[in-house]
Design a protein around this motif. Sequence first.
Motif, PDB file in Angstrom:
ATOM      1  N   PRO B 175      47.536  20.663  37.660  1.00 17.76           N
ATOM      2  CA  PRO B 175      48.936  19.913  37.682  1.00 17.76           C
ATOM      3  C   PRO B 175      49.584  21.903  37.307  1.00 17.76           C
ATOM      4  O   PRO B 175      50.367  22.660  37.123  1.00 17.76           O
ATOM      5  N   GLN B 176      48.155  22.619  36.054  1.00 14.58           N
ATOM      6  CA  GLN B 176      48.976  23.682  35.720  1.00 14.58           C
ATOM      7  C   GLN B 176      49.283  24.361  36.506  1.00 14.58           C
ATOM      8  O   GLN B 176      49.479  26.041  36.731  1.00 14.58           O
ATOM      9  N   ARG B 248      59.234  18.696  44.263  1.00 15.85           N
ATOM     10  CA  ARG B 248      59.378  17.833  43.541  1.00 15.85           C
ATOM     11  C   ARG B 248      58.492  17.304  43.091  1.00 15.85           C
ATOM     12  O   ARG B 248      58.218  17.386  41.472  1.00 15.85           O
ATOM     13  N   VAL B 249      57.654  17.713  43.276  1.00 11.29           N
ATOM     14  CA  VAL B 249      56.311  17.179  42.594  1.00 11.29           C
ATOM     15  C   VAL B 249      55.692  18.464  41.545  1.00 11.29           C
ATOM     16  O   VAL B 249      55.653  17.934  40.255  1.00 11.29           O
ATOM     17  N   VAL B 250      56.033  19.884  42.348  1.00 15.96           N
ATOM     18  CA  VAL B 250      55.788  20.603  40.843  1.00 15.96           C
ATOM     19  C   VAL B 250      56.916  20.647  40.319  1.00 15.96           C
ATOM     20  O   VAL B 250      56.178  20.833  38.975  1.00 15.96           O
ATOM     21  N   ALA B 251      57.947  20.514  39.949  1.00 18.73           N
ATOM     22  CA  ALA B 251      59.052  19.949  38.902  1.00 18.73           C
ATOM     23  C   ALA B 251      58.637  19.012  38.330  1.00 18.73           C
ATOM     24  O   ALA B 251      59.256  19.208  37.000  1.00 18.73           O
ATOM     25  N   ARG B 252      57.662  18.180  38.643  1.00 21.99           N
ATOM     26  CA  ARG B 252      57.960  16.886  37.840  1.00 21.99           C
ATOM     27  C   ARG B 252      57.564  17.085  36.181  1.00 21.99           C
ATOM     28  O   ARG B 252      56.696  18.036  35.566  1.00 21.99           O
ATOM     29  N   GLY B 253      57.981  17.024  35.505  1.00 26.52           N
ATOM     30  CA  GLY B 253      57.978  16.988  33.570  1.00 26.52           C
ATOM     31  C   GLY B 253      58.692  18.013  33.579  1.00 26.52           C
ATOM     32  O   GLY B 253      58.188  18.385  32.232  1.00 26.52           O
ATOM     33  N   ARG B 254      58.977  18.781  34.297  1.00 22.85           N
ATOM     34  CA  ARG B 254      59.725  20.313  33.862  1.00 22.85           C
ATOM     35  C   ARG B 254      61.063  20.103  33.959  1.00 22.85           C
ATOM     36  O   ARG B 254      61.257  19.824  34.670  1.00 22.85           O
ATOM     37  N   ALA B 255      61.940  21.178  32.403  1.00 22.94           N
ATOM     38  CA  ALA B 255      63.113  20.595  32.674  1.00 22.94           C
ATOM     39  C   ALA B 255      63.799  21.986  33.719  1.00 22.94           C
ATOM     40  O   ALA B 255      63.290  23.034  33.581  1.00 22.94           O
TER      41      ALA B 255
END
Lengths: 255, 257
Positions: B175-176, B248-255
Amino acid sequence: MLLPEDVPLIELNVAIKDKYYANSHSLVIKDMEFMVAPGEFVAIVGPSGCGKTTLLNMISGLEDSSGQAINCNNQSVHHSNNQHIGYIFQQPRLMPWLTVNENVQLVLSPPQYKQIDGLLEQVGLAGKGDYFPHQLSGGMQRRVSIARSFAISPELLLLDEPFNSLDAPTASRLRLLLLELWRHRGTTMILVTHDLQEAIYMADRILFVSDSPSTIIHQVAVDLPRPRSESGSQELAWHAQLMAKYPNILAGSLD
Amino acid sequence: MSKTLSNTLFSQLLIRFALVGILGLLWQLSAWLIASPEFPSLLKVADSILFHINEGEMITNIAVTLKRVLLSFIIAMVLGVVIGIFMGTNRWVNKLADSLLIIALNVPALVTIILCYIWFGLVEAAAITAVVINKIPTVVVMIREGARVVDQDLLAVAKVYRLSPLKVFFKVFLPQLYPFIMASARSGLSLIWKIVLVVELLGRSDGVGFALNTLFQFFDIPGILAYTLVFVAVILMIEAIIFRPLDRVVARGRAID
């Protein structure tokens, strides 16, 4: 102290002769020996930069401990894989891309997932399972990391200044929460801190370490009845008495 | 929240279409003013698009090219990510492969293509290989940077809690790298389809590159522009269909504000 019977007890023996920082020749720990009894809450207090984190990292297996004797129940932590060691870091260290639930699930296997709801309730995060870490306050993120560490039912829990950089009320609530969990589960705990008051409030015994290369210069049992209060008169008196006897002990010196 | 989201989405679309419309209008006007057969008007190009679609060969050519683009894209991404991770996480692998990487980055695409055709023959596999070899180094460079800056603190958590290697890789490590993978995929798609056209022009008897070559022989400028427009439109669609959901997958959990 009475312990629930199903908690596996752990006894920790640490004897570090000399530990150097990785990739350098500076000695960080020298001749450090101590024992932690099963279910005991030990605080390690010392000046910053004295290798306390290195010590916890060695116990947890993050830092190389070959050539040193660190034994859990007479088994070297260097070799064994079956110890359940929980570690609460200075920062919560949650995976930002996982929800609260998923962060706890990460350290568990699927059959254990059903205990997560109860655990989140215990740390005051009921209903927050689907939040992402960035949606939570710093204190709440800490709670998640506490829930994560207790999820694996640790026999030994390492705490590395876990209340650093939190506001005072939040820190006190979390201290209380940890004491509750400790009382219920009887986990052996090692708390690293530079805050003597915190150590007096929480620990059974305090080990004082010197500046690096660090070694244990003094240890003292905190013979105060529980439940204690963070700034009760007994605790303050105990603190004052110790400081009167060893004014420089927090700087790592007995003189 | 969803209402404002759809509102902004709508206005964004509106702006995009308005821009495209203005460009088209400018084209049409300038074509009338210049009135040269080398600069056909938009309407003439539209005519040509209809003609080539009716002939049938445009759709097969674009389909063939797309197949090549997607196949070489997938192969290049997978290999590039794997090599990039190895180079970013292992000092020795990096030392060994570093100069090789710089060479690979700088060999002209044309050289790889010609050599592949000479060595493997004028076959499909040679075409795909040539494109893949051209693309891998740029993927590796980006992924390597990502793998170098992976958060060691989070990996320490994985180690303390004794996570299985699979869990460490998919839940902590990979994920990183998502933002780096996305960046290299985006730049990759555009690079790959351009190289695929060259590969087709040099050694295939179908595909957009081949068609463009034929049109060039006849100096059919409306035809060339017709192919270009349709193909770019198709690529834009792919970008919208594949990359937007991945974002959207990449942005998961990122503000994201």
